[in-house]
Design a protein around this motif. Sequence first.
Motif, PDB file in Angstrom:
ATOM      1  N   GLY A  40     -82.106 -17.263  26.886  1.00  0.00           N
ATOM      2  CA  GLY A  40     -81.630 -16.025  27.724  1.00  0.00           C
ATOM      3  C   GLY A  40     -82.722 -14.890  27.619  1.00  0.00           C
ATOM      4  O   GLY A  40     -82.497 -13.882  27.508  1.00  0.00           O
ATOM      5  N   GLN A  41     -84.194 -15.371  28.056  1.00  0.00           N
ATOM      6  CA  GLN A  41     -85.181 -14.518  27.903  1.00  0.00           C
ATOM      7  C   GLN A  41     -85.776 -14.292  29.082  1.00  0.00           C
ATOM      8  O   GLN A  41     -86.039 -15.195  29.780  1.00  0.00           O
ATOM      9  CB  GLN A  41     -86.237 -14.799  26.837  1.00  0.00           C
ATOM     10  CG  GLN A  41     -85.454 -14.933  25.391  1.00  0.00           C
ATOM     11  CD  GLN A  41     -85.127 -13.550  24.775  1.00  0.00           C
ATOM     12  OE1 GLN A  41     -85.927 -12.636  24.809  1.00  0.00           O
ATOM     13  NE2 GLN A  41     -83.716 -13.250  24.579  1.00  0.00           N
ATOM     14  N   ASP A  42     -86.392 -13.134  29.450  1.00  0.00           N
ATOM     15  CA  ASP A  42     -87.241 -12.918  30.758  1.00  0.00           C
ATOM     16  C   ASP A  42     -88.532 -12.788  30.152  1.00  0.00           C
ATOM     17  O   ASP A  42     -88.875 -11.879  29.230  1.00  0.00           O
ATOM     18  CB  ASP A  42     -86.794 -11.566  31.482  1.00  0.00           C
ATOM     19  CG  ASP A  42     -85.567 -11.953  32.154  1.00  0.00           C
ATOM     20  OD1 ASP A  42     -85.044 -12.923  32.641  1.00  0.00           O
ATOM     21  OD2 ASP A  42     -84.804 -10.906  32.407  1.00  0.00           O
ATOM     22  N   VAL A  43     -89.582 -13.459  30.566  1.00  0.00           N
ATOM     23  CA  VAL A  43     -90.837 -13.465  30.120  1.00  0.00           C
ATOM     24  C   VAL A  43     -91.823 -13.241  31.158  1.00  0.00           C
ATOM     25  O   VAL A  43     -91.827 -13.664  32.279  1.00  0.00           O
ATOM     26  CB  VAL A  43     -91.403 -14.981  29.538  1.00  0.00           C
ATOM     27  CG1 VAL A  43     -93.008 -15.065  29.063  1.00  0.00           C
ATOM     28  CG2 VAL A  43     -90.410 -15.566  28.551  1.00  0.00           C
ATOM     29  N   ARG A  44     -92.491 -12.038  30.865  1.00  0.00           N
ATOM     30  CA  ARG A  44     -93.263 -11.520  31.954  1.00  0.00           C
ATOM     31  C   ARG A  44     -94.960 -11.723  31.794  1.00  0.00           C
ATOM     32  O   ARG A  44     -95.411 -11.625  30.408  1.00  0.00           O
ATOM     33  CB  ARG A  44     -93.234 -10.062  32.056  1.00  0.00           C
ATOM     34  CG  ARG A  44     -91.932  -9.678  32.665  1.00  0.00           C
ATOM     35  CD  ARG A  44     -91.606  -8.019  32.941  1.00  0.00           C
ATOM     36  NE  ARG A  44     -90.376  -7.876  33.404  1.00  0.00           N
ATOM     37  CZ  ARG A  44     -89.068  -7.939  33.320  1.00  0.00           C
ATOM     38  NH1 ARG A  44     -88.967  -8.616  31.897  1.00  0.00           N
ATOM     39  NH2 ARG A  44     -88.140  -7.719  34.008  1.00  0.00           N
ATOM     40  N   ILE A  45     -95.700 -12.060  32.767  1.00  0.00           N
ATOM     41  CA  ILE A  45     -97.090 -12.520  32.522  1.00  0.00           C
ATOM     42  C   ILE A  45     -97.796 -11.845  33.493  1.00  0.00           C
ATOM     43  O   ILE A  45     -97.483 -11.663  34.814  1.00  0.00           O
ATOM     44  CB  ILE A  45     -97.306 -14.100  32.727  1.00  0.00           C
ATOM     45  CG1 ILE A  45     -96.383 -14.925  31.277  1.00  0.00           C
ATOM     46  CG2 ILE A  45     -98.615 -14.717  32.763  1.00  0.00           C
ATOM     47  CD1 ILE A  45     -96.197 -16.339  31.830  1.00  0.00           C
ATOM     48  N   SER A  46     -99.006 -11.478  33.055  1.00  0.00           N
ATOM     49  CA  SER A  46     -99.792 -10.648  34.132  1.00  0.00           C
ATOM     50  C   SER A  46    -101.255 -10.973  33.666  1.00  0.00           C
ATOM     51  O   SER A  46    -101.753 -11.116  32.331  1.00  0.00           O
ATOM     52  CB  SER A  46     -99.906  -9.119  34.009  1.00  0.00           C
ATOM     53  OG  SER A  46    -100.806  -8.302  34.771  1.00  0.00           O
ATOM     54  N   ASP A  47    -102.193 -11.606  34.659  1.00  0.00           N
ATOM     55  CA  ASP A  47    -103.414 -11.890  34.374  1.00  0.00           C
ATOM     56  C   ASP A  47    -104.020 -12.639  33.159  1.00  0.00           C
ATOM     57  O   ASP A  47    -104.741 -12.747  32.471  1.00  0.00           O
ATOM     58  CB  ASP A  47    -104.396 -10.355  34.283  1.00  0.00           C
ATOM     59  CG  ASP A  47    -104.106  -9.709  35.633  1.00  0.00           C
ATOM     60  OD1 ASP A  47    -104.427 -10.232  36.601  1.00  0.00           O
ATOM     61  OD2 ASP A  47    -104.092  -8.475  35.493  1.00  0.00           O
ATOM     62  N   GLY A  48    -103.002 -13.466  33.093  1.00  0.00           N
ATOM     63  CA  GLY A  48    -103.296 -14.635  32.106  1.00  0.00           C
ATOM     64  C   GLY A  48    -102.823 -14.451  30.615  1.00  0.00           C
ATOM     65  O   GLY A  48    -103.171 -15.151  29.863  1.00  0.00           O
ATOM     66  N   LYS A  49    -102.094 -13.287  30.696  1.00  0.00           N
ATOM     67  CA  LYS A  49    -101.485 -12.678  29.315  1.00  0.00           C
ATOM     68  C   LYS A  49    -100.165 -12.677  29.225  1.00  0.00           C
ATOM     69  O   LYS A  49     -99.450 -12.116  30.352  1.00  0.00           O
ATOM     70  CB  LYS A  49    -102.177 -11.456  28.952  1.00  0.00           C
ATOM     71  CG  LYS A  49    -103.630 -11.439  28.696  1.00  0.00           C
ATOM     72  CD  LYS A  49    -103.989 -12.106  27.422  1.00  0.00           C
ATOM     73  CE  LYS A  49    -105.252 -12.105  27.014  1.00  0.00           C
ATOM     74  NZ  LYS A  49    -105.733 -12.689  25.710  1.00  0.00           N
ATOM     75  N   VAL A  50     -99.514 -12.832  28.096  1.00  0.00           N
ATOM     76  CA  VAL A  50     -98.030 -12.504  27.898  1.00  0.00           C
ATOM     77  C   VAL A  50     -97.882 -11.194  27.813  1.00  0.00           C
ATOM     78  O   VAL A  50     -98.342 -10.760  26.954  1.00  0.00           O
ATOM     79  CB  VAL A  50     -97.334 -13.439  26.806  1.00  0.00           C
ATOM     80  CG1 VAL A  50     -95.884 -13.080  26.642  1.00  0.00           C
ATOM     81  CG2 VAL A  50     -97.525 -14.885  27.060  1.00  0.00           C
ATOM     82  N   VAL A  51     -96.981 -10.515  28.713  1.00  0.00           N
ATOM     83  CA  VAL A  51     -96.816  -8.978  28.392  1.00  0.00           C
ATOM     84  C   VAL A  51     -95.591  -8.572  27.693  1.00  0.00           C
ATOM     85  O   VAL A  51     -95.884  -7.754  26.863  1.00  0.00           O
ATOM     86  CB  VAL A  51     -96.789  -8.326  30.040  1.00  0.00           C
ATOM     87  CG1 VAL A  51     -96.431  -6.958  30.034  1.00  0.00           C
ATOM     88  CG2 VAL A  51     -97.929  -8.618  30.994  1.00  0.00           C
TER      89      VAL A  51
END
Length: 469
Positions: A40-51
């Motif tokens: 139950g996790q939300d994973v945010r990714i931006s420009d090739g990195k895990v935010v």
Amino acid sequence: MTRYFLAALLALVAAPADAQKFLVRNVTVIDLEGDRGLAGQDVRISDGKVVSISPHDDAELADESHVIDGTGRYLMPALIDSHVHVLSAFNDGPVSSTDVTGQLLPRYLGYGIVGLRDTGTALSELPRLRSLIERAPHAPALIAAGPVIDGARNQWTKDVAVNAPDAATATAVANQLADAGVDFLKVYDNLPPDAHAAIGAVARERGLPLAGHMIFGLTPDAAIANGQRFFEHVYVNIVDDCSDNPADARLQVLQAWFSGWGAKLDKNRQFLAARDTKACDVLFGRWAEAGVAITPMLTMELPTNRVALPTGRLAVHRRAMDGCSRSLAGANAIDPVVAEAATGELFEVVRQLHDAGVAILAGSDNGGDCRADGYALHRELQLLVEAGLSPRDALASATRVPAQRLGFEDLGHLAPGAAAELLLLDGNPLVDVANTLLIAGLFHDGAFHDAATLAGWRHGDPAAPQPSE
């Protein structure tokens, strides 16, 4: 270490300009550090990195340009194959540049493999290999040894070998390879002991890891004293220092091979079974403290019919099918009792190494005997579990452990701030490690590649039979 991540270019090629941000919603995160996946996790990714990684919030929809539903899915670090030969992948001579960029490299990515450790390429071919990785539109990261360093030339000399029959030549060769920019040095079977020591000295001076076979003329303990910390294959001489086996035990195993696969397996089993298990426990514990890592490659050491399951045979490239068929025929002729006993003994040694704390690296030794490029690493993970590793430890051998031990700094992790080189699966690999083949997507070089794209990359050989997805 050589890195070829071309994130900016690939973002333009593989994803829309507004798709640099991703949100994977309601996914189970597998970081291979804790005891279980975090559901139950939300994973945010931006420009090739895990935010960020945070508990799922149904009410929140951020401004991510690409939202991926992770419900019922599992997100883990993408895979690393710690033993490949890219330019001889099909086991019948050098692979063309077109084959490498158009089939082989996308195929690895199609199987979720984003890091390759090449353990044998001719020195003249090393610039081509690096150039192909750099220019390919889709390619894993690479570290490479260049040629293997062997002793005097003989009838078994490989075309990826340079020869060093004495210490002076070994010093010169090792420095030549270091000057050529190799990422590590690899020693081979017939290297004389004084040459091994000389290469170890160069490796220390030049800051290069020393890897390779357990050579004929040294016990593993002596090789470790010379600075070798990485061993390829679980050959029978791995127990030289904790058994009364003859010094030529491995040569006897190879000689038995002339009488067939069954004879080789049985001789290998006899020598492994003769070890003093308590003495080996002490020995392997000392190796663990010294930082030794071993790439067992069970897919190479076991009978082909135990390794190449029917689904896996569908993944074999057409150019390797003749060799695959011959190897299967030989394996099918082995007495099943002999095969099972030899397999069990080999599994025991691998489990003993792991339990003692020796680092295990998963590698496929791709190409021959039905070891299908890309697929073979997944089969190796299954065999490591059969040998006694937990699914988590098997997965770590293809993610976290090679990232830490081999220098793939940007790979093998799933945490805020880490590179988003991630594999999305439709099944839990901690329950069944074979679920690594249930590939729903891959984050790589700032882009997300969906299941259909990856399936196309896996089955890019038009003459091969197409397995159903």
